[in-house]
Scaffold this motif. Structure first.
Motif, short mmCIF file in Angstrom:
data_model
loop_
_atom_site.label_atom_id
_atom_site.label_comp_id
_atom_site.label_asym_id
_atom_site.label_seq_id
_atom_site.Cartn_x
_atom_site.Cartn_y
_atom_site.Cartn_z
N SER A 137 -2.80 3.30 11.10
CA SER A 137 -4.10 2.73 10.74
C SER A 137 -5.09 2.84 11.90
CB SER A 137 -3.94 1.26 10.34
OG SER A 137 -3.17 1.13 9.17
N LEU A 138 -4.62 2.51 13.09
CA LEU A 138 -5.52 2.59 14.25
C LEU A 138 -5.92 4.02 14.56
CD1 LEU A 138 -3.87 -0.09 16.57
CD2 LEU A 138 -6.04 -0.27 15.33
N LEU B 95 -11.26 8.42 9.63
CA LEU B 95 -10.76 8.82 8.32
C LEU B 95 -10.86 7.66 7.34
CD1 LEU B 95 -7.53 10.78 9.34
CD2 LEU B 95 -9.76 11.72 8.74
N SER B 96 -11.22 7.98 6.13
CA SER B 96 -11.23 6.99 5.06
C SER B 96 -9.90 7.09 4.32
CB SER B 96 -12.40 7.27 4.11
OG SER B 96 -12.37 6.35 3.02
N PRO C 129 -5.76 11.93 4.12
CA PRO C 129 -5.64 10.99 5.23
C PRO C 129 -4.33 10.21 5.24
CG PRO C 129 -7.85 10.89 4.35
CD PRO C 129 -7.07 11.79 3.43
N GLU C 130 -3.85 9.78 4.09
CA GLU C 130 -2.61 9.00 4.07
C GLU C 130 -1.42 9.85 4.55
OE1 GLU C 130 -5.60 7.55 1.28
OE2 GLU C 130 -4.52 9.47 1.33
N VAL C 131 -1.44 11.13 4.20
CA VAL C 131 -0.38 12.05 4.64
C VAL C 131 -0.49 12.24 6.15
CG1 VAL C 131 0.56 14.38 4.41
CG2 VAL C 131 -0.38 13.21 2.40
N ALA C 132 -1.70 12.49 6.62
CA ALA C 132 -1.90 12.71 8.05
C ALA C 132 -1.52 11.49 8.88
CB ALA C 132 -3.37 13.07 8.30
N LEU C 133 -1.81 10.30 8.35
CA LEU C 133 -1.67 9.11 9.18
C LEU C 133 -0.25 8.54 9.19
CD1 LEU C 133 -5.09 7.42 8.46
CD2 LEU C 133 -4.39 8.76 10.46
#
Length: 215
Positions: A46-47, A54-55, A126-130
């Motif tokens: 998240s950070l 990123l959203s 973004p969820e994959v990347a993060l």
């Protein structure tokens, strides 16, 4: 979406039924090592998402982070598949049983399946990347200076990491040693090379040269 009363390092865990059930599921299915690691992955991911502007959907990121290492569990060690896929499938079953839309399930599945495949997730949703960013931060220390010392201390105070380097390597070894062929072409071959006597990693060049094709 409601949030918890208190943030840790400025990050809330989504206050939803789905997130609460995921927490309970993983708490029951995994030991302290994986549980605390998975929670840290959510915070660090998240950070890093904020740092990268990123959203992202916090709930999907949370589910991906919580389930990403479940495939290391003893019940999956005879599957013959990569542990990442076992964890991704477990998350998919969890989400399907709760009526989550298929596009959201796909994002979570992909975030888990690719979290040990560097060079690809960062260019995806973004969820994959993060999920990968959170894993890389907690396990490898990639981007260590991107998060402040104060934020790191808050997160680790909530989810400690005693002897984490040794213990996570032990967990990787135990989870993948029964299925060594699944490490071909990915970073987990390094784990078995270090900790499993007699392990021989697959060689891509030899596979090509020894294939049944005459030329």
């Amino acid at each position: 979406m409601k949030v918890q009363e208190h943030a840790v390092a400025g990050v809330f865990v989504p206050d939803t039924r789905l997130a609460a059930e995921a927490t309970e599921f993983v708490r029951d299915a995994a030991g302290d090592l994986i549980y605390h690691h998975s929670r840290r992955v959510y915070w660090f991911g998240s950070l890093q998402g904020r740092n990268r502007r990123l959203s992202f959907d916090p709930e999907l990121l949370y589910i991906g982070a919580m389930f990403h290492d479940l495939g290391l569990g003893e019940e999956f060690r005879g599957s013959g598949r990569r542990f990442e896929v076992d964890g991704a499938d477990e998350a998919r079953r969890f989400l399907q049983s709760r009526g989550v839309p298929e596009d959201s399930i796909r994002r979570v599945w992909t975030s888990i399946a690719l979290h040990t495949t560097p060079g690809i997730p960062e260019f995806m949703e973004p969820e994959v990347a993060l999920v990968t960013a959170g894993v890389e931060y907690d396990v490898l220390g990639i981007g260590y200076a991107d998060i402040t010392e104060e934020s790191r201390a808050e997160i680790v105070a909530l989810h400690p990491r005693p002897q984490f380097k040794r213990r996570i390597l032990e967990a990787f070894t135990e989870g993948i040693a029964p299925r060594p062929a699944t490490t071909f072409g990915n970073v987990k071959a390094d784990v078995l090379q270090h900790f499993v006597p007699g392990f021989t990693r697959g060689d891509f060049v030899e596979i090509i040269q020894n294939s049944p094709w005459p030329e």
